[in-house]
Structure formats: structure tokens, C-alpha cells
Write a protein that holds these residues in place. Structure first.
Motif, mmCIF file in Angstrom:
data_model
loop_
_atom_site.group_PDB
_atom_site.id
_atom_site.type_symbol
_atom_site.label_atom_id
_atom_site.label_comp_id
_atom_site.label_asym_id
_atom_site.label_seq_id
_atom_site.Cartn_x
_atom_site.Cartn_y
_atom_site.Cartn_z
ATOM 1 N N SER A 23 -3.963 4.016 0.252
ATOM 2 C CA SER A 23 -4.584 2.887 -0.427
ATOM 3 C C SER A 23 -3.808 1.646 -0.037
ATOM 4 C CB SER A 23 -4.571 3.086 -1.946
ATOM 5 O OG SER A 23 -3.244 3.074 -2.445
ATOM 6 N N GLN A 59 -9.306 -4.713 -0.896
ATOM 7 C CA GLN A 59 -8.519 -3.562 -1.344
ATOM 8 C C GLN A 59 -9.242 -2.270 -0.986
ATOM 9 O OE1 GLN A 59 -10.262 -3.556 -5.888
ATOM 10 N NE2 GLN A 59 -8.117 -3.098 -5.585
ATOM 11 N N LEU A 85 -11.160 4.542 -0.415
ATOM 12 C CA LEU A 85 -9.853 4.978 0.065
ATOM 13 C C LEU A 85 -9.765 4.865 1.577
ATOM 14 C CD1 LEU A 85 -9.163 8.182 -2.053
ATOM 15 C CD2 LEU A 85 -7.917 6.037 -2.146
ATOM 16 N N GLY A 103 0.815 -1.218 0.000
ATOM 17 C CA GLY A 103 0.000 0.000 0.000
ATOM 18 C C GLY A 103 0.835 1.249 0.000
ATOM 19 N N GLY A 124 -8.954 1.358 -2.797
ATOM 20 C CA GLY A 124 -8.393 2.298 -3.757
ATOM 21 C C GLY A 124 -7.033 1.905 -4.280
ATOM 22 N N HIS A 125 -6.751 0.631 -4.370
ATOM 23 C CA HIS A 125 -5.409 0.168 -4.717
ATOM 24 C C HIS A 125 -5.485 -0.802 -5.885
ATOM 25 C CE1 HIS A 125 -1.196 0.006 -3.400
ATOM 26 N NE2 HIS A 125 -1.195 -1.219 -3.909
#
Length: 468
Positions: A343, A360, A384, A292, A362-363
Motif C-alpha cells: 500500500s 493512494q 492495493l 507506504g 489501500g493506504h
């Protein structure tokens, strides 16, 4: 200027008016060109150190061209008479006053000053000019030895004068004066008189100091940025797991995953960002994989990253599944003194069933490579980290096979590309990655393809190959 002038040498004739006018025209054209470049220069109005330094240099050049224009005009028009009651003042913003001249006759002890010199030295034009013995009375105490040494070298050793000293004018105004002079020799080679020109260079020196100070400020900021960059690198190296190649995680059973990773720092002129990765064998035999980033740069974000890695490990060890872990991590970041958006992708690998459970925020989704092809895993919905208090993170499951390669990465891994564009470029390496024998070979392939050039962003990549 030529040295050792003879007392009976005829005075030099002034240059032709037409040739001086031509020089004045050239000077004014050059001034217009410099001014145009200055207006078009990037950073006009910016308060960044480099922009201030550039503006200071442009201003200094324009001022000096303006003064050259004035000096050429004085050359064309001739000096003011000594008895001129009020010599004209220099133009507004001028760095140099008009040049004044003086001659001191050593045989008669007489002195002759031009009208400009009275103005430069702040003297009453009706007062008699000062002799060489009286001249130091205008000079500040610290600079009197400098003037005395220059005059002595000129009169005794026939050396030209070229130096500066400060004078104290009426009202306490201190000015910096530049003096250039020469001895005038009689027929037997003895010094008969001394001739000099003087000009006020106070504003010129002030402008040069501004240029020097802005340059020093820029240099110091760059040095500070480099120092913080080095410190952040050291801190990040201390925070991230201390492995850079294949590693057998400390467990008793057979190795189920072959792991490798790499942190790719940004170029030296860019501050270290908050990109991180981690791998940890959990107490239930499962393996935590996470990658991240946090927004921001420098030492502060590295401190937040330390907290984040500790929190992720602690929650995973306590049994939190990826979706729940993301939700708690979001609350933790949202409650910090300086909340940091970020993220992440978090995975738990269950070797008994070769199941990957992941979530996840926002990644980029993990990439799965198998049999010469690759694809991005179907992403569960997420938000996020730190963006929404109380957010819910869904998780997905994927069944893996022996020989599968899982690639986790941050969004800056492929310079100049993000999101699906970066993923497509990475997936294009599928034939090479699936042909590699170890996870370290896979990471090396990615770095050779995308990590050799200078990058603006930090990046991390983690590879996990299923062994059994």
C-alpha cells in the motif's frame, strides 16, 4: 549411598511394603498430573522449534516418572534370583531397565550377579558371572580406560564408583550403562569386595539429547532471526533517505516545506517489515512526498523496497502525476518474480499554488492539521498495489495554507490500532501538533505518544509543514 561399608556390617532391611506402596501411588498421581498438563500445553502438534523442545521435555519427564514407578516396584518386590532364566523386560518405551546388582569378592575371586544384570549386559543367565578382570571385555574400546579408572579408584583408594560407559552386546547392539558402586572393607580396613548396581540408561540419554538438540535448534533459529533483523535494519537504514529531522531540501529558492520523518522499527524479536517513506525535490520545483509498505519481512522485502523507492523517484522525476505513478508502480510490482502486495500514498506539492495532488492505494489518507484541529483528506478511490493488473488510480487535490501541517504515516504507527481508529487517535493530537513550531517537533510529539512502547509492527511517519 554411604561409603566404606564394612564386610561384617549387617545388611540393611528392605523398607516396609506399605511405605513403598505409598511412594508408588504418589508417583503415579504426579505422572497423571504431568500428562494432563502436557495435553493442555499450547503448541501440541506444532512443528515450531519451541513446541518440539517443550514436547521433548514433557516426554522425558513422563518417561522418568514411569521408570521411577518401575524402580519402586522393584524395591518393593525385591531382586530377581541369579538363576532366573528370563528376567522380565522393561515396559514399552521405558528409559531405564530394571536395576541390576553385582558383588565381586577380591579374596576368593568370586562374582555374584543378579538376574537383572544378566539382562542389562546381554549375557546368558546360565553363564558364570564375569570377574572384574573379565568385565572390560564387554566394554567398547574407547570406554575401557574409564571403567578401569573407576574400579581402580574404588579398590585402591576406597572411592565410590559413579560413572557411565558403553557396552557392546551380542548382535552389535551398543548400550550405555550407568554404574554406581562401593568398596566393602574388612576389619583391618582393606578392601574385601566391591559391590555395584548397574542400569541401562541408553534411552534416557537419547531423550536428553533430543531435548538438548531441540533447545539448540530453537537457540540457533532465534540467533538467525536476530541476525537477519540486524541486517534488515542496516539495509533499511541504507535505503531510506538519510534524514531524521528538519532538512532544507537542496534547491535555490526559499524553503516552502519544513520536513521531518521517523522510522519506528519493531521489537527485536520481530522481523523488519517493508515500511518506507521518501521526500524528493523534483526538477520542476515541486516536491514528492510518499509513504507506504510492502508485505513480508526480512532482507527480501528490503530488497523489494529498494527497487520500489528507485522506481517511484524515477517516475516522479519523469513527470508522472500521483495517479499515473500508482498505476505504473502496480504494473511493476505485478511483473516481479515474487510479486508483493503493498500500500502507498504518493503526493506532489506545488509551491506556486500551495496545491497538494495525491493518490493512494489501500493506504491511510494524509492527515491535515490547521488551527488546532485535524482531519483526514477525502480519499480518492484506489486499490492495493499489485492486486489488480491494469488498475486505475484516481487522484485528489487539496489547497494548503501557510502553517498547515501534513502528516503521512503507515498503518502500524499506532500500536494496536489501524485504519480510522488509528487516524482518530492521531487527530486527537491536533492541539499539540498545531502548536509545535517545526515539523521535527511534530514528529517528536507523535513518537512520544505512540512510539515509546514495544511494537509488533514497523512504522513510518513523515511530517511536512507549509512554510510559505
Amino acid at each position: 549411598m554411604p561409603s566404606h561399608l564394612s564386610a561384617d556390617r549387617p545388611a540393611a532391611q528392605p523398607p516396609g511394603r506399605g511405605s513403598v506402596d505409598a511412594l508408588i501411588s504418589q508417583t503415579r498421581r504426579l505422572k497423571g498430573d504431568v500428562d494432563a498438563v502436557r495435553r493442555d500445553a499450547a503448541g501440541e502438534g506444532s512443528d515450531q522449534p519451541r513446541a518440539r523442545w517443550q514436547r521433548a521435555l514433557y516426554d522425558l519427564a513422563l518417561h522418568q516418572l514411569s521408570d521411577l514407578d518401575e524402580h519402586l516396584a522393584q524395591l518393593r518386590d525385591g531382586p530377581l534370583p541369579t538363576a532366573a532364566p528370563e528376567p522380565p523386560a522393561p515396559a514399552q518405551g521405558s528409559l531405564l531397565s530394571r536395576v541390576g546388582s553385582a558383588e565381586w569378592n577380591l579374596l576368593t575371586d568370586e562374582a555374584s550377579w543378579s538376574g537383572e544384570l544378566y539382562q542389562i549386559l546381554g549375557r546368558d543367565p546360565a553363564a558364570p558371572p564375569l570377574t572384574l578382570d573379565e568385565l572390560p571385555s564387554l566394554v567398547v574400546d574407547e570406554d575401557r580406560p574409564t571403567l578401569t579408572a573407576m574400579v581402580t579408584d574404588c579398590l585402591v583408594d576406597a572411592r565410590p564408583i559413579d560413572g557411565e560407559f558403553r557396552i557392546a552386546r551380542r548382535g552389535g547392539d551398543v548400550r550405555t550403562v550407568h554404574m554406581m558402586g562401593e568398596p566393602v572393607l574388612d576389619t583391618d580396613g582393606s578392601t574385601a569386595s566391591m559391590w555395584a548396581v548397574l542400569r541401562d540408561v541408553s534411552e534416557l540419554r537419547r531423550s536428553q539429547r533430543v531435548v538438548s538438540e531441540t533447545r539448540d535448534s530453537l537457540h540457533h533459529r532465534q540467533e538467525a532471526a536476530r541476525s537477519e533483523h540486524r541486517l534488515a535494519v542496516e539495509l533499511q537504514e541504507a535505503v531510506l533517505p538519510p534524514w531524521r529531522g528538519s532538512l532544507r531540501l537542496p534547491h535555490r529558492g526559499p524553503r516552502t516545506l519544513d520536513l521531518a520523518s521517523r522510522h519506528l522499527p519493531a521489537s527485536a524479536h520481530t522481523m523488519i517489515g517493508g515500511d518506507w517513506y521518501d521526500a524528493l525535490e523534483l526538477t520542476d520545483g515541486e516536491t514528492l512526498l510518499s509513504v507506504g509498505d510492502l508485505t513480508g519481512q526480512g532482507v527480501g522485502v528490503t530488497s523489494n523496497m529498494t527497487m520500489l523507492l528507485g522506481a517511484v523517484r524515477g517516475m516522479a522525476m519523469a513527470g508522472a502525476q500521483p495517479g499515473q505513478l500508482m498505476a505504473w508502480l502496480n504494473q511493476l510490482l505485478d511483473a516481479t518474480v515474487q510479486p508483493a502486495l503493498g500500500s502507498a500514498v504518493c503526493c506532489r506539492y506545488r509551491p506556486a499554488t500551495r496545491t497538494l495532488v495525491w493518490a493512494q492505494a489501500g493506504h491511510p489518507a494524509p492527515l491535515l492539521f490547521r488551527d488546532g484541529t485535524g482531519r483526514a483528506l477525502n480519499a480518492p478511490d484506489g486499490v492495493l498495489l499489485g492486486a489488480t493488473s491494469g488498475a486505475v488510480y484516481r487522484q485528489a487535490e487539496e489547497t494548503l495554507q501557510v502553517g498547515d501541517l501534513l502528516l503521512l504515516h503507515t498503518d502500524g504507527l499506532v500500536p494496536g490500532h489501524t485504519g480510522s481508529a488509528a487516524a482518530n487517535l492521531l487527530l486527537g493530537l491536533a492541539p499539540r501538533l498545531t502548536g509545535n513550531r517545526t515539523a521535527e517537533d511534530c514528529v517528536r510529539t507523535v513518537v512520544e505518544e505512540f512510539g515509546a512502547s514495544e511494537r509488533e509492527d514497523n512504522a513510518c511517519v513523515l511530517a511536512a509543514r507549509v512554510m510559505s
